[in-house]
Design a protein around this motif. Sequence first.
Motif, short mmCIF file in Angstrom:
data_model
loop_
_atom_site.label_atom_id
_atom_site.label_comp_id
_atom_site.label_asym_id
_atom_site.label_seq_id
_atom_site.Cartn_x
_atom_site.Cartn_y
_atom_site.Cartn_z
N TYR A 375 -49.97 -28.64 -33.70
CA TYR A 375 -49.35 -29.91 -33.32
C TYR A 375 -50.33 -31.03 -33.62
CZ TYR A 375 -46.08 -26.97 -30.71
OH TYR A 375 -45.14 -26.02 -30.35
N GLN A 376 -49.86 -32.04 -34.33
CA GLN A 376 -50.73 -33.14 -34.71
C GLN A 376 -50.10 -34.46 -34.32
OE1 GLN A 376 -51.33 -32.48 -38.92
NE2 GLN A 376 -52.78 -30.82 -38.58
N ALA A 377 -50.90 -35.32 -33.70
CA ALA A 377 -50.39 -36.61 -33.22
C ALA A 377 -50.17 -37.57 -34.37
CB ALA A 377 -51.37 -37.21 -32.22
N VAL A 378 -49.05 -38.28 -34.29
CA VAL A 378 -48.76 -39.37 -35.22
C VAL A 378 -48.92 -40.66 -34.44
CG1 VAL A 378 -47.01 -40.43 -36.71
CG2 VAL A 378 -47.14 -37.93 -36.50
N GLU A 379 -49.56 -41.64 -35.00
CA GLU A 379 -49.89 -42.85 -34.25
C GLU A 379 -48.64 -43.66 -33.91
OE1 GLU A 379 -52.95 -45.27 -35.84
OE2 GLU A 379 -54.37 -43.63 -36.08
N GLN A 380 -48.14 -43.41 -32.71
CA GLN A 380 -47.01 -44.18 -32.19
C GLN A 380 -47.19 -44.31 -30.69
OE1 GLN A 380 -43.03 -43.33 -33.29
NE2 GLN A 380 -43.52 -42.79 -35.41
N LEU A 398 -40.34 -34.92 -28.83
CA LEU A 398 -41.45 -35.72 -29.36
C LEU A 398 -41.57 -35.54 -30.87
CD1 LEU A 398 -44.15 -35.10 -26.61
CD2 LEU A 398 -42.98 -37.26 -27.11
N ILE A 399 -41.29 -34.33 -31.35
CA ILE A 399 -41.31 -34.11 -32.80
C ILE A 399 -40.19 -34.92 -33.46
CG2 ILE A 399 -40.96 -32.37 -34.61
CD1 ILE A 399 -42.16 -30.31 -32.65
N ASN A 400 -39.00 -34.88 -32.87
CA ASN A 400 -37.86 -35.61 -33.43
C ASN A 400 -38.08 -37.12 -33.37
OD1 ASN A 400 -36.53 -33.20 -33.93
ND2 ASN A 400 -35.42 -33.22 -31.98
N GLN A 401 -38.84 -37.58 -32.35
CA GLN A 401 -39.14 -39.01 -32.23
C GLN A 401 -40.24 -39.45 -33.20
OE1 GLN A 401 -40.02 -38.95 -27.98
NE2 GLN A 401 -38.17 -40.16 -27.55
N GLY A 402 -40.90 -38.50 -33.81
CA GLY A 402 -41.95 -38.85 -34.76
C GLY A 402 -43.32 -38.99 -34.13
N ALA A 403 -43.46 -38.60 -32.87
CA ALA A 403 -44.76 -38.71 -32.20
C ALA A 403 -45.66 -37.53 -32.55
CB ALA A 403 -44.57 -38.78 -30.69
N ILE A 404 -45.05 -36.41 -32.88
CA ILE A 404 -45.80 -35.20 -33.19
C ILE A 404 -45.33 -34.65 -34.53
CG2 ILE A 404 -46.18 -32.77 -32.54
CD1 ILE A 404 -46.01 -33.58 -29.65
N ARG A 405 -46.30 -34.20 -35.30
CA ARG A 405 -46.01 -33.50 -36.56
C ARG A 405 -46.42 -32.04 -36.37
NH1 ARG A 405 -48.82 -36.57 -39.88
NH2 ARG A 405 -50.76 -35.54 -39.34
#
Length: 481
Positions: A375-380, A398-405
């Motif tokens: 799990y990798q954080a996306v800057e949001q 959170l993945i669907n929201q783009g917060a996590i890749r």
Amino acid sequence: MDNASASINSAFTNNDDFISSDDIRHEFALAMSAMYQQEVPLYGDLLDLVDEVNTEVLAKQPDIKEQLEYTGELARLSMERHGAIRLGTADELSTMRRLFAVMGMYPVGYYDLAPAGVPVHSTAFRAIDAEALSNSPFRVFTSLLRLDLITDEVLKQQAKAALSKRKIFTDQAIALIDKFESQGGLNLADTKQFIIEALETFRWHEQAPISKGLYQQLADQHALIADVVGFKGPHINHLTPRTLDIDAVQQGMQARGIPPKAIIEGPPKRDCPILLRQTSFKALEEAVSFKNEQGSYEQGQHTARFGEIEQRGVALTSKGRALYDKLLNKARHQLGATPNQNNASDYYEILAKSFAAFPDDYQTMHDEGLAYFYYQAVEQSINVDAKTRLAKAEITQLINQGAIRIEPIVYEDFLPVSAAGIFQSNLKNAEQNDEPGYKGNSNKQEFEQALGAQVYDELALYEAMQAQSLKQCLTAIERCA
């Protein structure tokens, strides 16, 4: 000093500090590769082919390159991923465990190959955490011969007698292992000497310490038994680079006159690779001198050493492995025979149809709990409490929201059926001859007793890697929220 020894190089600085086990492992892998290319020149041609295929894939498929960058795989793509050896006694296995510990390699997993017709059980010595694997992914699939499966009692005793006479580690190697254990590490000079001494255990020896007659009797029982008992030590029988397109390498071998085995072992070709696919070029016949009763030598032939290639995919959970095993068994049952050069096209077609039931996208594999992911954080700026244990549905949100890749955790281990298929195809002249399975019971406890330690549970290691990455990811999101 040969080229293998000369490859011990500038990664080390000239001081008395202990050298990290990761660095020792990396330098040993380089030295092993140089030695094997000298012994089996065709392996060098294979490395060139794999490098060309990987370069082309990275150029044409930027999404794969991006994924490898995210997971830290790109920098280590060109490193050989594993080798394989076969040992004859419990003492050899126990000492090998100690030797590999110097290089930060520990026994992971237990594999019983006897049901597939190979009289060994095995483990994989490798690094066990993400950082160490990134520094050097080198591992050695290590098998212990099961003498209890030799049906001829007289022959069994002859094999035991032959193995009891051999000494596969140099005195200096043992001394340096002792030194590592007593002081907690090796300095630069000791490390260089350790690599030189350790290589001797894996070197090919053309002169066999047994008679040609005994060798043939052992081979009649099983070619692998002759390969273990008939030689001075556990010569490395293959090394393995990693490719991003194993089908292209298989075709490339044929085009270059490198004789490939007929079947690519493992799952079918997929958009999102899972577990492990393997192939190899067939082992070549090599001249061997067998010792006769007069103390002189007579000429013979032996077939064992080859070059292997692997394409690795995402590690599967226990649920994913159960589905994989079910679909693989279904395909093999439908084929009704061991996959070989005569039924290869039929097998691939059946395999592809069977595995249509296995999701071929990472998001579905994640959501259904079939595979392990980083799990990798996306800057949001999304509020989340890193100290709260999130439910899977919340993580998916959170993945669907783009917060996590999510990125796949690469499978670092092996598959018993695939390993047996590789072994069998390189220990006899024809892949179409089925080898009946042995009826002896799997005996993990006996293996661990010989090893002198318990093997690590590979699924627990992947679970820990995934959990750690999620914790770090949520902490990063919380900081930027």
